[in-house]
Design a protein around this motif. Sequence first.
Motif, PDB file in Angstrom:
ATOM      1  N   THR A 138       0.921  -1.022   0.039  1.00 47.99           N
ATOM      2  CA  THR A 138      -0.091   0.046   0.001  1.00 47.99           C
ATOM      3  C   THR A 138       0.774   1.180  -0.032  1.00 47.99           C
ATOM      4  N   ASP A 139       0.226   2.315   0.059  1.00 50.62           N
ATOM      5  CA  ASP A 139       1.064   3.777   0.219  1.00 50.62           C
ATOM      6  C   ASP A 139       1.124   4.449   1.341  1.00 50.62           C
ATOM      7  N   ARG A 140       1.959   5.478   1.398  1.00 49.07           N
ATOM      8  CA  ARG A 140       1.908   6.274   2.349  1.00 49.07           C
ATOM      9  C   ARG A 140       0.673   7.145   2.089  1.00 49.07           C
ATOM     10  N   PRO A 141       0.172   8.225   3.165  1.00 49.02           N
ATOM     11  CA  PRO A 141      -0.984   8.996   2.530  1.00 49.02           C
ATOM     12  C   PRO A 141      -0.273  10.199   1.651  1.00 49.02           C
ATOM     13  N   ASP A 142       1.005  10.486   1.721  1.00 49.38           N
ATOM     14  CA  ASP A 142       1.497  11.724   1.007  1.00 49.38           C
ATOM     15  C   ASP A 142       2.000  11.096  -0.328  1.00 49.38           C
ATOM     16  N   SER A 143       1.882   9.832  -0.819  1.00 49.94           N
ATOM     17  CA  SER A 143       2.406   9.415  -2.156  1.00 49.94           C
ATOM     18  C   SER A 143       1.683  10.206  -3.230  1.00 49.94           C
ATOM     19  N   MET A 144       2.352  10.378  -4.144  1.00 49.51           N
ATOM     20  CA  MET A 144       2.073  11.100  -5.299  1.00 49.51           C
ATOM     21  C   MET A 144       1.759  12.474  -4.940  1.00 49.51           C
ATOM     22  N   LEU A 145       2.110  13.155  -4.032  1.00 43.31           N
ATOM     23  CA  LEU A 145       2.109  14.388  -3.507  1.00 43.31           C
ATOM     24  C   LEU A 145       1.671  15.545  -4.670  1.00 43.31           C
ATOM     25  N   GLU A 146       2.381  15.449  -5.570  1.00 47.13           N
ATOM     26  CA  GLU A 146       2.534  16.607  -6.412  1.00 47.13           C
ATOM     27  C   GLU A 146       1.248  16.340  -7.317  1.00 47.13           C
ATOM     28  N   MET A 147       0.832  15.157  -7.702  1.00 45.78           N
ATOM     29  CA  MET A 147      -0.435  15.259  -8.338  1.00 45.78           C
ATOM     30  C   MET A 147      -1.628  15.648  -7.527  1.00 45.78           C
TER      31      MET A 147
END
Length: 305
Positions: free
Chosen positions: A178-187
Amino acid sequence: MTTPGPDFRTPELDQLAEQVIPAEHFQFSTETARDRFFHNTRMLDMKQWVHNAFRTNPRSMVDHMRDNLRLTGTEDLLDLGCGNAFVLEHLRPSLADGTITGLDNAPALLDAARDRMLGTATPCTWIEGSADNLSMLDDDSFDRVMANYMIHYVPDLDACFREVRRVMRPGGIFQLTTDRPDSMLEMYQVHFTALTEMGAPADLHRATPKGRLSLDNGRPQLERHFDRVETVTWQDQLRFTDPAPFMDFYRVGHNHCCASSEPDERLDEGFFTELRDRVRAQVVAAIEEKGYFAVTKYTGSFLCS
């Protein structure tokens, strides 16, 4: 534990995450996932292509998963939410004398999985069902179980983990990715900026549904069911020098960061056209300034035994 490899974290990104990523996340039923997201393979195909075509980590996410599973070639593997078997296709050579069982609740994805794996020497079994009810499977049936980027759709997480524990053999490994909540932050930054400029409804300012069980909050849930839970992280950064593939990734792969995931009578096509135009303008500006638009991935796996 952190997997060796590129480290894309910066103080600026950490600070931005605190400003951009909301605490509330979208939630979707299994029926919504099956009937809207995965009635065909389009969303998965887009995500898989972009994550491979634009990555900068020389080790792919499948490499990360393969290392975690520590396959010797003879294991019986169960894949919960197997999707179109993209991951299984790449793992199969490491299971030459083992077996594969794929479970998914979306018939269209199971059809795609069968087609993808047709003719392989590793025996494959495909089951339509939900990951919180594995009653069709015997106790102690699998050496490896994995659930990759799908656990947030499972209705009853505790039931799922009890079932995984039941069907997994002693000494087995359950990999939950799974991801961290801030994954793909820039999107999310360009998306939320565009929503704010448009005065969009406040309830659209929500994060990925993976926040239901993320790398940040998943360990306590898993430790109720497994004796040992290890976290192995992985990073990557997608870099786009043209806005077009990113916009397809944003629109098709992520349903405008979930804003168009379900019908909403307040939002018409004009709304989403303007939203895309505003997002695209930000991406173009970033490319002109830096040479590329980056989307940083903070992700990884819980290894449970």
